[in-house]
Scaffold this motif. Structure first.
Motif, PDB file in Angstrom:
ATOM      1  N   GLY A   8      -3.986 -29.306  36.166  1.00  0.00           N
ATOM      2  CA  GLY A   8      -4.097 -29.451  34.710  1.00  0.00           C
ATOM      3  C   GLY A   8      -4.471 -28.106  34.118  1.00  0.00           C
ATOM      4  N   ARG A  35       1.736 -29.156  34.780  1.00  0.00           N
ATOM      5  CA  ARG A  35       3.108 -29.534  34.441  1.00  0.00           C
ATOM      6  C   ARG A  35       3.843 -28.361  33.779  1.00  0.00           C
ATOM      7  NH1 ARG A  35       3.010 -34.837  31.055  1.00  0.00           N
ATOM      8  NH2 ARG A  35       1.832 -33.501  29.669  1.00  0.00           N
ATOM      9  N   LYS A  39       1.473 -22.181  30.669  1.00  0.00           N
ATOM     10  CA  LYS A  39       0.069 -22.224  30.218  1.00  0.00           C
ATOM     11  C   LYS A  39      -0.847 -21.669  31.305  1.00  0.00           C
ATOM     12  CE  LYS A  39       0.385 -26.331  27.269  1.00  0.00           C
ATOM     13  NZ  LYS A  39      -0.085 -27.696  27.050  1.00  0.00           N
ATOM     14  N   VAL A  61       3.380 -28.211  39.012  1.00  0.00           N
ATOM     15  CA  VAL A  61       3.267 -29.418  39.834  1.00  0.00           C
ATOM     16  C   VAL A  61       3.436 -30.656  38.963  1.00  0.00           C
ATOM     17  CG1 VAL A  61       0.736 -29.754  39.662  1.00  0.00           C
ATOM     18  CG2 VAL A  61       1.919 -30.481  41.718  1.00  0.00           C
ATOM     19  N   ASP A  62       4.064 -31.682  39.530  1.00  0.00           N
ATOM     20  CA  ASP A  62       4.102 -32.974  38.846  1.00  0.00           C
ATOM     21  C   ASP A  62       3.054 -33.848  39.533  1.00  0.00           C
ATOM     22  OD1 ASP A  62       4.475 -35.418  37.781  1.00  0.00           O
ATOM     23  OD2 ASP A  62       6.533 -35.698  38.520  1.00  0.00           O
ATOM     24  N   ASP A  64       2.157 -36.729  38.989  1.00  0.00           N
ATOM     25  CA  ASP A  64       2.510 -38.141  39.173  1.00  0.00           C
ATOM     26  C   ASP A  64       3.221 -38.344  40.499  1.00  0.00           C
ATOM     27  OD1 ASP A  64       1.543 -39.277  36.738  1.00  0.00           O
ATOM     28  OD2 ASP A  64       3.180 -38.264  35.702  1.00  0.00           O
ATOM     29  N   ALA A  85      -6.305 -32.994  35.001  1.00  0.00           N
ATOM     30  CA  ALA A  85      -5.089 -33.435  34.304  1.00  0.00           C
ATOM     31  C   ALA A  85      -5.491 -34.685  33.529  1.00  0.00           C
ATOM     32  CB  ALA A  85      -3.982 -33.691  35.314  1.00  0.00           C
ATOM     33  N   GLN A  89      -3.311 -39.712  36.557  1.00  0.00           N
ATOM     34  CA  GLN A  89      -2.944 -39.092  37.830  1.00  0.00           C
ATOM     35  C   GLN A  89      -4.031 -39.215  38.903  1.00  0.00           C
ATOM     36  OE1 GLN A  89      -2.294 -36.655  34.950  1.00  0.00           O
ATOM     37  NE2 GLN A  89      -0.350 -37.741  34.791  1.00  0.00           N
ATOM     38  N   ALA A 108     -12.720 -38.184  34.806  1.00  0.00           N
ATOM     39  CA  ALA A 108     -12.482 -39.433  34.058  1.00  0.00           C
ATOM     40  C   ALA A 108     -11.870 -40.470  34.965  1.00  0.00           C
ATOM     41  CB  ALA A 108     -11.518 -39.161  32.906  1.00  0.00           C
ATOM     42  N   ASP A 163     -19.863 -36.865  29.560  1.00  0.00           N
ATOM     43  CA  ASP A 163     -20.131 -38.303  29.594  1.00  0.00           C
ATOM     44  C   ASP A 163     -18.840 -39.045  29.910  1.00  0.00           C
ATOM     45  OD1 ASP A 163     -19.491 -37.184  27.093  1.00  0.00           O
ATOM     46  OD2 ASP A 163     -20.345 -38.842  25.956  1.00  0.00           O
ATOM     47  N   PRO A 164     -18.624 -39.466  31.148  1.00  0.00           N
ATOM     48  CA  PRO A 164     -19.590 -39.480  32.235  1.00  0.00           C
ATOM     49  C   PRO A 164     -19.746 -38.103  32.870  1.00  0.00           C
ATOM     50  CG  PRO A 164     -17.505 -40.211  33.091  1.00  0.00           C
ATOM     51  CD  PRO A 164     -17.315 -40.012  31.610  1.00  0.00           C
ATOM     52  N   ASN A 204      -7.686 -35.041  24.551  1.00  0.00           N
ATOM     53  CA  ASN A 204      -6.357 -35.665  24.613  1.00  0.00           C
ATOM     54  C   ASN A 204      -6.257 -36.904  23.712  1.00  0.00           C
ATOM     55  OD1 ASN A 204      -4.438 -37.716  25.878  1.00  0.00           O
ATOM     56  ND2 ASN A 204      -3.789 -35.748  26.682  1.00  0.00           N
ATOM     57  N   ILE A 207      -5.830 -40.505  25.298  1.00  0.00           N
ATOM     58  CA  ILE A 207      -7.005 -41.020  26.001  1.00  0.00           C
ATOM     59  C   ILE A 207      -8.099 -41.337  24.985  1.00  0.00           C
ATOM     60  CG2 ILE A 207      -8.710 -40.482  27.820  1.00  0.00           C
ATOM     61  CD1 ILE A 207      -5.793 -40.568  28.829  1.00  0.00           C
ATOM     62  N   LYS A 309       0.819 -38.167  19.414  1.00  0.00           N
ATOM     63  CA  LYS A 309       0.198 -36.980  20.048  1.00  0.00           C
ATOM     64  C   LYS A 309       0.968 -35.706  19.674  1.00  0.00           C
ATOM     65  CE  LYS A 309      -1.132 -35.004  24.452  1.00  0.00           C
ATOM     66  NZ  LYS A 309      -0.458 -34.524  25.612  1.00  0.00           N
ATOM     67  N   THR A 367     -17.328 -30.541  28.675  1.00  0.00           N
ATOM     68  CA  THR A 367     -16.711 -31.240  29.811  1.00  0.00           C
ATOM     69  C   THR A 367     -16.368 -30.257  30.931  1.00  0.00           C
ATOM     70  OG1 THR A 367     -15.706 -32.728  28.210  1.00  0.00           O
ATOM     71  CG2 THR A 367     -14.896 -32.881  30.445  1.00  0.00           C
TER      72      THR A 367
HETATM   73  P1  NDP Z   1      -5.208 -32.145  27.799  1.00  0.00           P
HETATM   74  O1  NDP Z   1      -4.176 -33.098  27.359  1.00  0.00           O
HETATM   75  O2  NDP Z   1      -5.608 -31.009  26.911  1.00  0.00           O
HETATM   76  O3  NDP Z   1      -4.781 -31.503  29.225  1.00  0.00           O
HETATM   77  C1  NDP Z   1      -4.206 -32.261  30.239  1.00  0.00           C
HETATM   78  C2  NDP Z   1      -3.496 -31.288  31.170  1.00  0.00           C
HETATM   79  O4  NDP Z   1      -2.942 -32.038  32.257  1.00  0.00           O
HETATM   80  C3  NDP Z   1      -2.344 -30.547  30.510  1.00  0.00           C
HETATM   81  O5  NDP Z   1      -2.338 -29.205  30.962  1.00  0.00           O
HETATM   82  C4  NDP Z   1      -1.126 -31.300  30.994  1.00  0.00           C
HETATM   83  O6  NDP Z   1       0.055 -30.537  31.082  1.00  0.00           O
HETATM   84  C5  NDP Z   1      -1.579 -31.670  32.387  1.00  0.00           C
HETATM   85  N1  NDP Z   1      -0.799 -32.806  32.883  1.00  0.00           N
HETATM   86  C6  NDP Z   1      -0.582 -34.001  32.280  1.00  0.00           C
HETATM   87  N2  NDP Z   1       0.221 -34.768  33.024  1.00  0.00           N
HETATM   88  C7  NDP Z   1       0.522 -34.038  34.127  1.00  0.00           C
HETATM   89  C8  NDP Z   1       1.304 -34.270  35.276  1.00  0.00           C
HETATM   90  N3  NDP Z   1       1.961 -35.432  35.461  1.00  0.00           N
HETATM   91  N4  NDP Z   1       1.392 -33.310  36.194  1.00  0.00           N
HETATM   92  C9  NDP Z   1       0.728 -32.139  36.045  1.00  0.00           C
HETATM   93  N5  NDP Z   1      -0.036 -31.851  34.993  1.00  0.00           N
HETATM   94  C10 NDP Z   1      -0.131 -32.777  34.039  1.00  0.00           C
HETATM   95  O7  NDP Z   1      -6.485 -33.027  28.192  1.00  0.00           O
HETATM   96  P2  NDP Z   1      -8.018 -32.568  28.202  1.00  0.00           P
HETATM   97  O8  NDP Z   1      -8.120 -31.215  28.816  1.00  0.00           O
HETATM   98  O9  NDP Z   1      -8.601 -32.830  26.883  1.00  0.00           O
HETATM   99  O10 NDP Z   1      -8.647 -33.639  29.222  1.00  0.00           O
HETATM  100  C11 NDP Z   1      -8.539 -33.467  30.630  1.00  0.00           C
HETATM  101  C12 NDP Z   1      -9.296 -34.590  31.336  1.00  0.00           C
HETATM  102  O11 NDP Z   1     -10.673 -34.544  30.974  1.00  0.00           O
HETATM  103  C13 NDP Z   1      -8.812 -35.998  30.946  1.00  0.00           C
HETATM  104  O12 NDP Z   1      -8.790 -36.773  32.123  1.00  0.00           O
HETATM  105  C14 NDP Z   1      -9.896 -36.507  30.018  1.00  0.00           C
HETATM  106  O13 NDP Z   1     -10.001 -37.909  30.049  1.00  0.00           O
HETATM  107  C15 NDP Z   1     -11.131 -35.863  30.642  1.00  0.00           C
HETATM  108  N6  NDP Z   1     -12.281 -35.759  29.748  1.00  0.00           N
HETATM  109  C16 NDP Z   1     -13.517 -36.116  30.234  1.00  0.00           C
HETATM  110  C17 NDP Z   1     -14.637 -36.046  29.444  1.00  0.00           C
HETATM  111  C18 NDP Z   1     -15.981 -36.319  30.019  1.00  0.00           C
HETATM  112  O14 NDP Z   1     -16.986 -36.021  29.362  1.00  0.00           O
HETATM  113  N7  NDP Z   1     -16.112 -36.865  31.214  1.00  0.00           N
HETATM  114  C19 NDP Z   1     -14.551 -35.637  28.022  1.00  0.00           C
HETATM  115  C20 NDP Z   1     -13.235 -35.177  27.637  1.00  0.00           C
HETATM  116  C21 NDP Z   1     -12.138 -35.276  28.461  1.00  0.00           C
HETATM  117  P3  NDP Z   1       0.886 -30.052  29.766  1.00  0.00           P
HETATM  118  O15 NDP Z   1       0.221 -28.779  29.393  1.00  0.00           O
HETATM  119  O16 NDP Z   1       2.270 -29.921  30.233  1.00  0.00           O
HETATM  120  O17 NDP Z   1       0.706 -31.140  28.719  1.00  0.00           O
END
Ligand code: NDP
Length: 420
Positions: A8, A35, A39, A61-62, A64, A85, A89, A108, A163-164, A204, A207, A309, A367
């Motif tokens: 990610g 993905r 970036k 990488v994918d 999924d 990510a 996933q 998460a 959180d968490p 995101n 989410i 989105k 986070t």
């Molecule tokens: P973003 O949407 O900004 O980033 C997600 C990243 O994952 C992007 O770079 C995206 O690629 C990549 N991605 C998505 N699908 C795939 C895939 N199939 N294969 C490879 N890469 C992939 O999300 P955030 O950074 O805001 O959030 C990241 C994680 O953090 C989430 O799981 C979110 O729930 C969690 N989170 C947890 C919190 C906590 O306090 N515990 C608070 C906030 C977030 P692309 O650039 O191509 O879109």
């Protein structure tokens, strides 16, 4: 000396990766894989320009695809994989880590992308009935990996964000140093930041909007009590931010804390929202824009929330415009040495300070820093044991120390105002 693979490259990942590079004693080599590789390359170049000694590389990488992940992990041979990510996933990345024999860390818990998938739906509906809460995400999917990780001698550390993540570490710290018995835990998440847009989400959107439009719930005497979305509202005066409306939500750490601290009588989670945010969200929900079920539009299949989105500002772009502070923490009540006690452990984080340091807003920062800390403790062996764990199941002290060192200092207030 360790080699880390980060999956990610969004808002949270960009902070976690830059923080790993600040901790170059622990992380000597790091691969950024996502993905959209451009970036990853952009971030790599930014970090290299800052003179970091960490040896960086990138890949596409994918996540999924288990096969794609296995190929990447077995060629890079990291000591651990940090999944930042999306929660969709989690399971494919856990499977790939097991196959390649590497530790796994995330922020998460798992939820499916398609909540209409009949196979998933059948298990979900059974769980709703058995456990009594209807959130799409829960720990059962990842806790089911316990025996596999144990047998492989590997660690899976789940949910090391704020959180968490930090909130659960605060709980372990309160239990270790302040209480013989904890009666209640109120987790309070306040974002006093203003980005100037009529409507945007801080992480995101898919989410985030799924989480806040769902039913609320809390745990009382070991049982779930479910509420309608936004049914329970309180007003709280947050140190460093001021008075805000907050609403009771379901949140994943309640489930883990309820299991690991069975003596606690009530666990609740509140998050602040402004009226304008709630009105926008309700309207989008009413017209079907929050739906995850594909629809046919002019011969093409689209998922409404994914289309939304694409229209909303990218959370990673909010950094320069967001001003104000966050305050996230936990209020505990209980007893120590036979006397009643209440404490509030919290962190205040400033959006603009985060932007100045790393180019991101405070939600990604709060986070990404704990994601780096949890990963560092696993790779250093301080939080390494075979099985699947949440952050409340280890010694909280080294984590609490690192929060202070890496930008999220915390405060213990021994006489807080309680939430009614
Ligand atoms: P973003 O949407 O900004 O980033 C997600 C990243 O994952 C992007 O770079 C995206 O690629 C990549 N991605 C998505 N699908 C795939 C895939 N199939 N294969 C490879 N890469 C992939 O999300 P955030 O950074 O805001 O959030 C990241 C994680 O953090 C989430 O799981 C979110 O729930 C969690 N989170 C947890 C919190 C906590 O306090 N515990 C608070 C906030 C977030 P692309 O650039 O191509 O879109």
């Amino acid at each position: 000396m360790s080699r880390l693979l980060v999956i990610g490259c969004g808002g949270v990942a960009q902070v976690a990766i830059q923080k790993c590079c600040q901790n170059s004693e622990t992380f000597t080599e790091l691969m950024i894989a996502s993905r959209t590789e451009s970036k990853c390359i952009e971030l790599k170049e930014k970090i290299e320009k800052s003179g970091s000694p960490v040896k960086l590389s990138t890949a596409k990488v994918d996540a999924d695809s288990r096969d794609d992940l296995v190929k990447l992990i077995s060629s890079y041979k990291p000591d651990a994989v940090l999944n930042v990510a999306l929660p969709y996933q989690d399971l494919t990345i856990m499977d790939a880590c097991l196959e390649c024999k590497v530790d796994y860390i995330d922020t998460a818990n798992y939820e499916p992308e398609d909540t209409d998938d009949p196979e998933w739906r059948a298990i979900y509906e059974k769980r709703c009935e058995e456990k009594g809460f209807t959130a799409y995400f829960d720990y059962s999917w990842q806790w089911a990996y316990e025996e596999k990780f144990k047998a492989a001698g590997l660690t899976a550390l789940l949910g090391t964000g704020f959180d968490p993540g930090v909130t659960s570490v605060f709980t372990a710290y309160a239990a270790k140093h302040y209480f013989d018995e904890i009666d209640t835990i109120d987790i309070l998440d306040c974002n006093g930041g203003d980005h100037g847009y009529p409507f945007a989400t801080n992480f995101n959107p898919e989410i985030n909007l799924r989480e806040v439009s769902a039913n609320g719930s809390y745990m009382e005497n070991g049982k779930w009590v479910e509420t309608k979305p936004m049914e329970i509202k309180r007003v709280y005066n947050f140190p460093g931010v001021g008075e805000k409306d907050m609403y009771l939500l379901h949140h994943e750490e309640i489930e883990a804390l309820g299991r690991n601290f069975p003596g606690v009588k009530r666990i609740r989670f509140f998050m602040t929202f402004g009226q304008s945010y709630l009105t926008h969200m309700k309207c989008l929900e009413n017209v079907g824009m929050l739906s995850t079920s594909p629809i046919n539009f002019e011969g093409k299949e689209i998922v409404p929330i994914q289309f939304l989105k694409a229209l909303l500002p990218d959370p990673a772009s909010l950094g320069p415009r967001t001003v104000g502070k966050t305050n996230i923490g936990c209020i505990f009540t209980g007893r120590k040495d036979g006397r009643e006690r209440k404490i509030y452990i919290y962190n205040v984080c400033d959006h603009q300070e985060c932007y100045k340091e790393l180019g991101s807003q405070a939600i990604s920062y709060t986070t990404g820093v704990p994601a780096m800390i949890g990963t560092a403790l696993v790779v250093k062996g301080l939080w390494k044991k075979p099985g699947v764990f949440t952050t409340d199941e280890f010694d909280p002290d080294p984590y609490m120390e690192m929060l202070n060192t890496y930008g999220l200092p915390w405060v213990v207030d021994e006489n807080p105002v309680l939430v009614e």
